[in-house]
Design an enzyme around this catalytic site. Structure first.
Site, mmCIF file in Angstrom:
data_model
loop_
_atom_site.group_PDB
_atom_site.id
_atom_site.type_symbol
_atom_site.label_atom_id
_atom_site.label_comp_id
_atom_site.label_asym_id
_atom_site.label_seq_id
_atom_site.Cartn_x
_atom_site.Cartn_y
_atom_site.Cartn_z
ATOM 1 C CB SER A 18 61.307 -9.859 23.774
ATOM 2 O OG SER A 18 62.485 -10.494 23.301
ATOM 3 C CG HIS A 30 57.322 -8.962 26.181
ATOM 4 N ND1 HIS A 30 57.846 -7.724 25.914
ATOM 5 C CD2 HIS A 30 58.386 -9.770 26.439
ATOM 6 C CE1 HIS A 30 59.157 -7.769 26.002
ATOM 7 N NE2 HIS A 30 59.512 -9.004 26.312
#
Length: 289
Positions: free
Chosen positions: A120, A141
């Site tokens: 992230s 993600h």
């Protein structure tokens, strides 16, 4: 082949276990890789506990839980990944650790297998550059908790092939309720680049005594239509996780908007991590401003 049928998830922490559950619930076989069997069993136990919650709420049937768990096998060595057709890395947010693991994975799976990272905060481009064929590397993600959150960012590094981006978009569309968003590789990608300064501002306003934690959350939910308030969100994310993300973003950009507020540092230093240990802005002990 445009679809992935046997997927490896490397790392069975909070994010990895959730991602493994999502893939297994979609009908795919999952190989979950951990450093040892104790960690692997802990990850499977976390998935089972999460599914138990779904059964209790009527969201998942007992048979669906059993089938999901049956599709997940565990391993502790890169050789266990030899027959997978996609690898999703989800280990600690440390560039050198990820590079080392990705290099071992790339050697184990062969030349044609795509490798994606759930980072992230780190540069997907930098991670891809360390591998022999960076065109097969991208970001995928997921957000926490992965089985619940609908958005998945498909992160295109500078080297990522268009074919891989297209295949990942198709994969995410095939996951129940998930929506892919294709983004370029930049610090924070799209959502965190916008979210982290917002959460930092809320922490500072709370610290300055603008309003109580309860009223801040209520105002933003009612006034802006948000499903959860920002302080509730921080507790769920984990204050330590948010601190690490803001520190990484600030280091990468030198943008003051990402600098961690002093109260955030104090709370993490005091062991107030949010929902995970029942100490946060809206969880457990009340904090003084």
């Amino acid at each position: 082949m445009n679809q992935f049928h046997r997927i490896a998830v490397v790392g069975l922490g909070t994010m990895g276990s959730g991602i493994a559950q999502v893939f297994a619930a979609s009908g795919r076989d999952v190989v979950a890789l951990e450093t040892d069997q104790v960690r692997a069993e802990a990850g499977i136990a976390a998935i089972s506990a999460f599914l138990d919650g779904g059964v209790a709420r009527g969201k998942v049937s007992a048979d669906e839980k059993k089938a999901t768990l049956a599709r997940i096998t565990t391993g502790t060595a890169p050789d266990d990944l030899a027959d997978v057709d996609l690898v999703v890395e989800s280990v600690t947010e440390n560039l050198e650790v990820k590079r080392e693991i990705l290099a071992a994975v790339a050697a184990a799976v062969g030349d044609g297998t795509p490798i994606v990272t759930n980072t992230s905060a780190l540069s997907v481009t930098a991670l891809a550059a360390a591998l022999p064929d960076p065109s097969r590397v991208a970001g995928l993600h997921f957000f926490n908790p992965a089985p619940v959150m609908r958005t998945v960012e498909v992160v295109r590094a500078l080297q990522t092939s268009q074919d891989l981006v297209d295949r990942l978009v198709t994969l995410v569309h095939s996951l129940d309720g998930k929506q892919p968003i294709v983004v370029r590789d930049r610090p924070g990608f799209l959502i965190n680049a916008l979210l982290l300064p917002y959460l930092n501002d809320v922490i500072q306003e709370y610290h300055d005594g603008l309003a109580t934690a309860e009223d801040i959350d209520l105002a933003l939910k009612l006034g802006l239509g948000y499903r959860s308030g920002p302080l509730e969100m921080l507790d769920m994310i984990g204050l330590d996780v948010h601190l690490h993300a803001t520190e990484s973003m600030y280091t990468a950009t030198s943008d003051a908007r990402y600098a961690p507020p002093p109260l955030l540092r104090q709370m993490v230093a005091a062991g107030h991590l949010g929902t995970k240990n029942s100490k946060g802005f809206r969880t457990g002990e009340k904090k003084t401003r």
